[in-house]
Design an enzyme around this catalytic site. Sequence first.
Site, PDB file in Angstrom:
ATOM      1  N   THR A  72      58.334 107.769  71.203  1.00 35.79           N
ATOM      2  CA  THR A  72      58.094 106.496  70.382  1.00 35.79           C
ATOM      3  C   THR A  72      56.858 106.386  71.043  1.00 35.79           C
ATOM      4  OG1 THR A  72      60.594 106.445  69.221  1.00 35.79           O
ATOM      5  CG2 THR A  72      58.802 104.690  69.298  1.00 35.79           C
ATOM      6  N   ASP A  81      59.498 108.489  64.076  1.00 38.57           N
ATOM      7  CA  ASP A  81      58.748 109.338  64.654  1.00 38.57           C
ATOM      8  C   ASP A  81      58.741 110.173  65.404  1.00 38.57           C
ATOM      9  OD1 ASP A  81      61.209 108.424  65.787  1.00 38.57           O
ATOM     10  OD2 ASP A  81      60.686 107.122  67.752  1.00 38.57           O
ATOM     11  N   HIS A  82      60.091 110.967  65.210  1.00 43.46           N
ATOM     12  CA  HIS A  82      60.818 111.893  66.422  1.00 43.46           C
ATOM     13  C   HIS A  82      61.752 112.126  66.032  1.00 43.46           C
ATOM     14  CE1 HIS A  82      63.057 110.115  69.038  1.00 43.46           C
ATOM     15  NE2 HIS A  82      61.857 108.875  69.168  1.00 43.46           N
TER      16      HIS A  82
END
Length: 728
Positions: A304, A481-482
């Site tokens: 993050t 974010d991922h």
Amino acid sequence: MKKKKIIAFIQTRPGFLTLLVLCFWIKYIFAAYFDFNLGLSDPYQHIIMWLSPIGTAIILISIGFYFPKPLVSYIAMLVMDFANTALLFANIIYYRQFTDFLTIKTMTNAGKVSQGLGKSTVALLHPSDIIIWIDLIIIITLLIIHKIKIDQKSYGLSMPFAITSIGALLTTLNIFLAETSRPRLLRNTFDRSYVVKYLGVDTFAAYDGIKSAQNGQVTRNANASDLNNILNFTKQNYAAPSSSYFGIEKNRNVIVIHLESFQQFLINLKVNGKEVTPFLNSLYKNKHTISFSNFYHQVGLGRTSDAENMLETGTYGISDGSLFTSLGSENTFQAAPQILRQDGYTSAVFHGNVGTFWNRNDVYKNMGYNYFFDKNYYSTQPKDASGYGLKDKLFFAESIKYLEQMQQPFYTKFITVTNHIPFNLDKEDQDPNFKTTNTTDQTINNYFVTAHYLDEAIHEFFNYLKSSGLYKNTMVVIYGDHYGLSNSENETLAPVIGESSDTWNTYNNVQMQRVPFMIHANNLKGQINHEVGGEIDVLPTLLHLLGINTKDYVQFGNDLLSPHRQNWVVFRNGTIVSSKYVIVGAKGIKGTVYDRKNGKQIINFTPQEKKEIAELAKKGKDSLHYSDLLNNHNLLRFYTPKGFIPVDPDQFNYSENYQRMITIRQQLGVYSTSLYSRHHGSTTGLYRTEAPELKGRQEEIDQVSEVIKNNSSKNSATSSNSEDDQKK
């Protein structure tokens, strides 16, 4: 007879050491095959891997042999074996979460994130983990009950030296064999798994420690001349903004919504006939939303924090840890909050977790954020939080009393947390009309539940933006974010998203790194953009929309809306995605290359393909290298773009956010641009939420606690002068 000889040998000190080494070797091999995915492709690599833990284990455990007192010697050997086992176990847990191995920077900065870790670490434990520890438990028990007796014989220095030498010899042999299979292994390290595969966890830790020390020395010796190549690279790759979009959002508020662990495949996905994220789906297709269907996260070990760093600074996370935790307290940044501050923007981050997580309380000051509302500014009842902080519905609802006090235009970021592994959500918070999947992996089943909850929370927040009037003059940016589900779970997930687990391959894993990215404003003409982009491209895109040219800034991305943009991204591990290719392995055509559009592997390359792939590989390598050079050496301290005022982090005190905002509003009087001032009172009554925790607790939305109100200081008014001057 043979059994008696073995038992008798174990009763000697060399035999005890041999037992410890053998047990460690067995559990290491178990971890290598069942916990790590080392990509062992031929028998020779298997043999090298089998050898890799033996030499270092002998060296470490033999340290105890140098103690002359028998009891102390045994204790020391056990301590070294315990430490070695702990390192192995830590890597196992870390690998399950990050599909990577622990670096020295990650370990030394663990304290900066430990306060924010919740139940997710426990969720990563497996019953089979007992295998890693059972040998030590049994051996210590056998020592206590005297089944294994302490050898009282004196061995002097020759025996321990001989044992250590054997360990060193085996380690040297291991390195030699590794070099024959993978030449220049330790010089051209682009993937930590290669070092672990060939040399083991212990040697990797030693290698990484030496490398970190060398990097530290390089940083201390850095100077301004190192900037030249970086500036040349970023200027050559600069993409001028589109005349149609440049400045179209000038002076508008910016709200960035950070979707935790949210992947692109969730958009428009139905589970059991129900949309997982109905509101985000509607926003994705909205006539005022520019959405991106091939937008990739590019995070590394910083997860993050890497995503935040790319969005705020236009530079990549570092290769061997989190930039936030490793460098964030000291580095100079030219980040979005400070860039926008020159245009009169106030900035804030809202996050329902502890401020020290990822070292945010230091990093945000260095980035120029005026305010950071962390866990201390929200409700503290245990049931209000999930593993990583305040539940999303409560988080948005309780942020309004602070948001409405901010002077406009503002730049804000809301970091959600509920959709985080292990994706647990209390029954009372779950939508009874949404039924999740029934796969064999409970993490996958939970993932859709928390994603659905996050969608509901954002819907409630958007309703407030419209009812309060903020919506009319605000650009909302939404991004994932991922990844949330790791590669190890993708084959189980495949049928849920319309794919086959039988044909799932590396290409599919790369495609799973796509995350949502949307820009929404009521004056934008909506479209779904299918070009390739990534998190590194967000900052120049947003700044150009706001009418700020990025040509003089050191940024490694390009404006996603620029007609001059080259459509490609590089991941932190070196994988490249372009409009034509997916290049895995950071080795160009020597790696694995797929046709991006049809997913088929390219085996035979035309001269043109070879040229294009080589150019992309070089550009990707240079981009990561120059970004690392910039950040690891803190080179921005030597460079100030024209018109940019460097950050003075000492002016920020996040313990008195609320008092500062109230002081500024009172000082500005009729010139105050806060939502509170324009409504001539609070807007919190306009917020509607179905969060069961807040039923009968409207004061949590409306009122600021006395603790926060009273947390003022003599410097409160003084520290806000710089922001006050901007507004006047």
